[in-house]
Design an enzyme around this catalytic site. Structure first.
Site, PDB file in Angstrom:
ATOM      1  N   GLY A 114       0.784  -1.238   0.000  1.00 33.74           N
ATOM      2  CA  GLY A 114       0.000   0.000   0.000  1.00 33.74           C
ATOM      3  C   GLY A 114       0.814   1.286   0.000  1.00 33.74           C
ATOM      4  O   GLY A 114       0.346   2.314   0.477  1.00 33.74           O
TER       5      GLY A 114
ATOM      6  N   ARG B  97     -15.128 -15.251 -10.036  1.00 39.01           N
ATOM      7  CA  ARG B  97     -14.528 -13.915 -10.088  1.00 39.01           C
ATOM      8  C   ARG B  97     -15.616 -12.840  -9.962  1.00 39.01           C
ATOM      9  O   ARG B  97     -15.474 -11.868  -9.257  1.00 39.01           O
ATOM     10  CB  ARG B  97     -13.812 -13.794 -11.441  1.00 39.01           C
ATOM     11  CG  ARG B  97     -12.806 -12.697 -11.501  1.00 39.01           C
ATOM     12  CD  ARG B  97     -12.057 -12.744 -12.814  1.00 39.01           C
ATOM     13  NE  ARG B  97     -11.133 -13.854 -12.907  1.00 39.01           N
ATOM     14  CZ  ARG B  97     -10.014 -13.964 -12.200  1.00 39.01           C
ATOM     15  NH1 ARG B  97      -9.683 -13.039 -11.339  1.00 39.01           N
ATOM     16  NH2 ARG B  97      -9.222 -14.995 -12.341  1.00 39.01           N
TER      17      ARG B  97
ATOM     18  N   MET C  97      -4.063  -7.439  -6.894  1.00 41.46           N
ATOM     19  CA  MET C  97      -3.515  -8.558  -7.651  1.00 41.46           C
ATOM     20  C   MET C  97      -4.572  -9.498  -8.241  1.00 41.46           C
ATOM     21  O   MET C  97      -4.259 -10.615  -8.614  1.00 41.46           O
ATOM     22  CB  MET C  97      -2.527  -9.348  -6.781  1.00 41.46           C
ATOM     23  CG  MET C  97      -1.348  -8.522  -6.278  1.00 41.46           C
ATOM     24  SD  MET C  97      -0.494  -7.595  -7.567  1.00 41.46           S
ATOM     25  CE  MET C  97       0.407  -8.932  -8.327  1.00 41.46           C
ATOM     26  N   ARG C  98      -5.808  -9.041  -8.293  1.00 41.16           N
ATOM     27  CA  ARG C  98      -6.854  -9.875  -8.907  1.00 41.16           C
ATOM     28  C   ARG C  98      -7.279  -9.289 -10.246  1.00 41.16           C
ATOM     29  O   ARG C  98      -7.313  -8.066 -10.406  1.00 41.16           O
ATOM     30  CB  ARG C  98      -8.107  -9.888  -8.021  1.00 41.16           C
ATOM     31  CG  ARG C  98      -8.106 -10.897  -6.929  1.00 41.16           C
ATOM     32  CD  ARG C  98      -9.375 -10.747  -6.124  1.00 41.16           C
ATOM     33  NE  ARG C  98     -10.547 -11.266  -6.809  1.00 41.16           N
ATOM     34  CZ  ARG C  98     -10.895 -12.543  -6.833  1.00 41.16           C
ATOM     35  NH1 ARG C  98     -10.167 -13.435  -6.206  1.00 41.16           N
ATOM     36  NH2 ARG C  98     -11.974 -12.945  -7.464  1.00 41.16           N
ATOM     37  N   ILE C  99      -7.618 -10.175 -11.142  1.00 43.61           N
ATOM     38  CA  ILE C  99      -8.157  -9.703 -12.420  1.00 43.61           C
ATOM     39  C   ILE C  99      -9.652  -9.454 -12.222  1.00 43.61           C
ATOM     40  O   ILE C  99     -10.361 -10.282 -11.638  1.00 43.61           O
ATOM     41  CB  ILE C  99      -7.894 -10.751 -13.527  1.00 43.61           C
ATOM     42  CG1 ILE C  99      -6.388 -10.842 -13.767  1.00 43.61           C
ATOM     43  CG2 ILE C  99      -8.637 -10.389 -14.808  1.00 43.61           C
ATOM     44  CD1 ILE C  99      -5.972 -11.980 -14.662  1.00 43.61           C
ATOM     45  N   LEU C 100     -10.114  -8.312 -12.678  1.00 42.83           N
ATOM     46  CA  LEU C 100     -11.536  -7.975 -12.514  1.00 42.83           C
ATOM     47  C   LEU C 100     -12.365  -8.630 -13.617  1.00 42.83           C
ATOM     48  O   LEU C 100     -11.885  -8.827 -14.735  1.00 42.83           O
ATOM     49  CB  LEU C 100     -11.700  -6.460 -12.564  1.00 42.83           C
ATOM     50  CG  LEU C 100     -11.046  -5.703 -11.390  1.00 42.83           C
ATOM     51  CD1 LEU C 100     -10.906  -4.222 -11.721  1.00 42.83           C
ATOM     52  CD2 LEU C 100     -11.844  -5.889 -10.105  1.00 42.83           C
TER      53      LEU C 100
ATOM     54  N   HIS D 233       0.951   0.648 -13.384  1.00 42.31           N
ATOM     55  CA  HIS D 233       1.780  -0.519 -13.711  1.00 42.31           C
ATOM     56  C   HIS D 233       3.247  -0.082 -13.764  1.00 42.31           C
ATOM     57  O   HIS D 233       3.567   0.943 -14.373  1.00 42.31           O
ATOM     58  CB  HIS D 233       1.344  -1.103 -15.059  1.00 42.31           C
ATOM     59  CG  HIS D 233       2.086  -2.356 -15.395  1.00 42.31           C
ATOM     60  ND1 HIS D 233       1.817  -3.558 -14.775  1.00 42.31           N
ATOM     61  CD2 HIS D 233       3.131  -2.579 -16.233  1.00 42.31           C
ATOM     62  CE1 HIS D 233       2.656  -4.470 -15.244  1.00 42.31           C
ATOM     63  NE2 HIS D 233       3.460  -3.901 -16.120  1.00 42.31           N
TER      64      HIS D 233
ATOM     65  N   ASP E 167      -3.269  -5.206 -17.932  1.00 42.37           N
ATOM     66  CA  ASP E 167      -2.228  -4.189 -18.160  1.00 42.37           C
ATOM     67  C   ASP E 167      -2.388  -3.548 -19.543  1.00 42.37           C
ATOM     68  O   ASP E 167      -1.442  -3.407 -20.323  1.00 42.37           O
ATOM     69  CB  ASP E 167      -0.817  -4.805 -18.007  1.00 42.37           C
ATOM     70  CG  ASP E 167      -0.583  -5.325 -16.605  1.00 42.37           C
ATOM     71  OD1 ASP E 167      -1.188  -4.770 -15.671  1.00 42.37           O
ATOM     72  OD2 ASP E 167       0.182  -6.283 -16.443  1.00 42.37           O
TER      73      ASP E 167
ATOM     74  N   GLU F  80       6.245   6.317  -9.123  1.00 39.64           N
ATOM     75  CA  GLU F  80       4.825   5.952  -8.975  1.00 39.64           C
ATOM     76  C   GLU F  80       4.114   6.883  -7.993  1.00 39.64           C
ATOM     77  O   GLU F  80       2.989   7.321  -8.254  1.00 39.64           O
ATOM     78  CB  GLU F  80       4.704   4.516  -8.445  1.00 39.64           C
ATOM     79  CG  GLU F  80       5.031   3.455  -9.463  1.00 39.64           C
ATOM     80  CD  GLU F  80       4.716   2.058  -8.938  1.00 39.64           C
ATOM     81  OE1 GLU F  80       4.281   1.235  -9.743  1.00 39.64           O
ATOM     82  OE2 GLU F  80       4.905   1.784  -7.740  1.00 39.64           O
TER      83      GLU F  80
HETATM   84  C1  GRF Z   1       3.264  -1.111  -7.607  1.00 36.78           C
HETATM   85  O1  GRF Z   1       4.558  -1.291  -8.117  1.00 36.78           O
HETATM   86  C2  GRF Z   1       2.256  -1.011  -8.715  1.00 36.78           C
HETATM   87  O2  GRF Z   1       2.757  -0.440  -9.877  1.00 36.78           O
HETATM   88  C3  GRF Z   1       1.914  -2.462  -8.973  1.00 36.78           C
HETATM   89  O3  GRF Z   1       1.932  -3.060  -7.701  1.00 36.78           O
HETATM   90  C4  GRF Z   1       2.808  -2.343  -6.826  1.00 36.78           C
HETATM   91  C5  GRF Z   1       2.032  -2.010  -5.588  1.00 36.78           C
HETATM   92  O4  GRF Z   1       2.834  -1.487  -4.561  1.00 36.78           O
HETATM   93  N1  GRF Z   1       0.658  -2.553  -9.664  1.00 36.78           N
HETATM   94  P1  GRF Z   1       2.157  -0.863  -3.262  1.00 36.78           P
HETATM   95  O5  GRF Z   1       1.255  -1.921  -2.650  1.00 36.78           O
HETATM   96  O6  GRF Z   1       1.404   0.362  -3.671  1.00 36.78           O
HETATM   97  O7  GRF Z   1       3.307  -0.522  -2.347  1.00 36.78           O
END
Ligand code: GRF
Length: 190
Positions: A11, A64, A89-92, A108, A144, A173
Site C-alpha cells: 500500500g 470472479r 492482484m486480482r483480475i476484474l 503498472h 495491463d 509511482e
Molecule cells: C506497484 O509497483 C504497482 O505499480 C503495482 O503493484 C505495486 C504495488 O505497490 N501494480 P504498493 O502496494 O502500492 O506498495
C-alpha cells in the site's frame, strides 16, 4: 467525487494517494479501501488514516464475478464514483469493468506496452534495458492494457541493482499516480 482504492499488499501507492487527498492535491474523497488479502498492510494504513477498510475473502466467492459483485455492494453503499487499483492482484471480471467503464484507473511499473505482468520491474531489469518506466492507465478487459493517462520513463544505469531500480520506480509511482488521479478528478481527461 468519492473514490475507492483496491489493494492487495504493502500500500505504498495508497499512502501517497491518501497524502495527496489530505493536502488537497486530489480534490475527491477516498471513502473505501478494499482488499482481497486479509493481512494486507495497506488495510492497516487505511484504518490508521480513518478510511473504511473492507476485506472480501475470495475463498467465499464461487466465481470472479461474485467477488466483484460483493465489492460493488460496498461501492454503491459508499456512493463511489470511481476506482483506483493500487497493487490489486486480482483480475476484474468483464461485468465489473463494464459497470465502471472509464472509471477504473491502474498503475503498472513499466512503460506499457513493454513488460506486462506481475514481475514487470524484475523482467525489465533482467532484460537489461536502459530504460523502463511507470504507466497509469484506464482499465479495460485486457490485463495491463487500456488508454494511457500518464507515463514516465525511468533510466536504468549500470550501477542499478534490482532493489535500486524498484526504489526508483516506486518513487516515480508515488508522484505520478496522485497526479493522474487529480487530472481525472478535475475532468482534464474528458
Ligand atoms: C506497484 O509497483 C504497482 O505499480 C503495482 O503493484 C505495486 C504495488 O505497490 N501494480 P504498493 O502496494 O502500492 O506498495
Amino acid at each position: 467525487m468519492n473514490f475507492a482504492v483496491f489493494v492487495s499488499g504493502l500500500g505504498s501507492n495508497l499512502q501517497a494517494i491518501m497524502e495527496a487527498v489530505k493536502k488537497g492535491d486530489i480534490k475527491a474523497d477516498l471513502v473505501l479501501v478494499i482488499s482481497d488479502q486479509k493481512d494486507a498492510f495497506a488495510l492497516k494504513r487505511a484504518q490508521k488514516a480513518g478510511i473504511k477498510p473492507v476485506y472480501i475473502d475470495p475463498r467465499e466467492c464461487s466465481s470472479r464475478e461474485e467477488f466483484d459483485r460483493k465489492a460493488v455492494q460496498h461501492l454503491k453503499e459508499a456512493k463511489v464514483d470511481f476506482i483506483v487499483l493500487a497493487g490489486f492482484m486480482r483480475i476484474l471480471s468483464p461485468w465489473f469493468i463494464n459497470e465502471y467503464q472509464n472509471k477504473i484507473l491502474n498503475i503498472h511499473p513499466s512503460f506499457l506496452p513493454d513488460f506486462k505482468g506481475t514481475h514487470a520491474i524484475r523482467d525489465a531489469f533482467k532484460a537489461g534495458v536502459k530504460e523502463t518506466g511507470v504507466t497509469v492507465h484506464f482499465v479495460d478487459e485486457k490485463v495491463d492494457h487500456g488508454p494511457v493517462i500518464l507515463q514516465k520513463k525511468v533510466t536504468v544505469t549500470g550501477k542499478d541493482t534490482l532493489e535500486s531500480l524498484e526504489e526508483k520506480i516506486h518513487e516515480v509511482e508515488h508522484k505520478l499516480y496522485p497526479k493522474a488521479i487529480s487530472m481525472f478528478v478535475s475532468g482534464k481527461l474528458n
